[in-house]
Design a protein around this motif. Structure first.
Motif, PDB file in Angstrom:
ATOM      1  N   GLY A 286       0.768  -1.244   0.000  1.00 28.91           N
ATOM      2  CA  GLY A 286       0.000   0.000   0.000  1.00 28.91           C
ATOM      3  C   GLY A 286       0.790   1.280   0.000  1.00 28.91           C
TER       4      GLY A 286
ATOM      5  N   CYS B 153      -3.371  -4.114   2.411  1.00 28.61           N
ATOM      6  CA  CYS B 153      -4.553  -4.390   1.573  1.00 28.61           C
ATOM      7  C   CYS B 153      -5.673  -3.386   1.821  1.00 28.61           C
ATOM      8  CB  CYS B 153      -5.045  -5.819   1.812  1.00 28.61           C
ATOM      9  SG  CYS B 153      -3.965  -7.059   1.053  1.00 28.61           S
TER      10      CYS B 153
ATOM     11  N   LYS C 104      -4.641  -0.183   0.090  1.00 34.23           N
ATOM     12  CA  LYS C 104      -4.783  -0.351  -1.362  1.00 34.23           C
ATOM     13  C   LYS C 104      -6.259  -0.318  -1.761  1.00 34.23           C
ATOM     14  CE  LYS C 104      -2.510  -1.194  -5.155  1.00 34.23           C
ATOM     15  NZ  LYS C 104      -1.594  -0.203  -5.674  1.00 34.23           N
TER      16      LYS C 104
ATOM     17  N   GLU D 210      -7.388   3.247  -1.555  1.00 32.82           N
ATOM     18  CA  GLU D 210      -6.688   4.040  -2.566  1.00 32.82           C
ATOM     19  C   GLU D 210      -7.386   3.844  -3.903  1.00 32.82           C
ATOM     20  OE1 GLU D 210      -2.788   2.759  -4.610  1.00 32.82           O
ATOM     21  OE2 GLU D 210      -2.199   4.029  -2.910  1.00 32.82           O
ATOM     22  N   ASP D 211      -7.707   2.598  -4.223  1.00 30.73           N
ATOM     23  CA  ASP D 211      -8.417   2.300  -5.473  1.00 30.73           C
ATOM     24  C   ASP D 211      -9.791   2.945  -5.476  1.00 30.73           C
ATOM     25  OD1 ASP D 211      -6.247   0.833  -6.248  1.00 30.73           O
ATOM     26  OD2 ASP D 211      -7.150  -1.118  -5.833  1.00 30.73           O
TER      27      ASP D 211
END
Length: 139
Positions: A90, A127, A130, A133-134
């Motif tokens: 991340g 995770c 991430k 963030e996505d």
């Protein structure tokens, strides 16, 4: 290959479901079922990554071959493993998430010995970072 690391984790009492439940214990927000599905997929993807596997396996092997009483203050190798997993997945933002999970110790993290609690905490932190963030990129 992912099956091998999952098997090693399960031998230590760490299931994929327990990792997901632990990650979601500190989650604040809506669409929990949707987040759970995305997290499951993301975890499976990173468990395929040889670098994540190597760091997780190093934590497992250290627990098996290195005697530590409790979680001594002068032991930092466990933190370094967790930080490296989190940041690998991340980026720098995951460092903050790692310390959030590490200090609160939700779910299975409070039950695990020092190397594994930080390795799994790093996996979760990376995770979750991430994942959001996505999600932020799509907004």
């Amino acid at each position: 290959m992912k099956e091998r690391i999952l098997k090693r984790l399960e031998e230590k009492g760490i299931t994929l479901q327990a990792i997901i439940d632990t990650a979601l214990e500190l989650y604040i927000g809506e669409e929990k079922d949707n987040i759970k599905e995305k997290l499951h997929s993301l975890l499976l993807g990173y468990l395929e990554d040889i670098n994540v596997q190597a760091l997780l396996l190093s934590a497992i092997l250290l627990e098996e071959n290195f005697e530590v009483e409790g979680d001594p203050v002068n032991l930092i190798a466990d933190e370094l493993i967790g930080i490296n997993i989190a940041e690998y997945i991340g980026g720098k933002f995951a460092l903050f998430n790692f310390f959030y999970y590490d200090t609160r110790k939700p779910g299975i993290l409070k039950e695990l010995p020092p190397f594994l609690d930080d390795a799994i905490g790093g996996l979760i932190a990376g995770c979750m970072t991430k994942l959001f963030e996505d999600k932020a990129d799509k907004n």
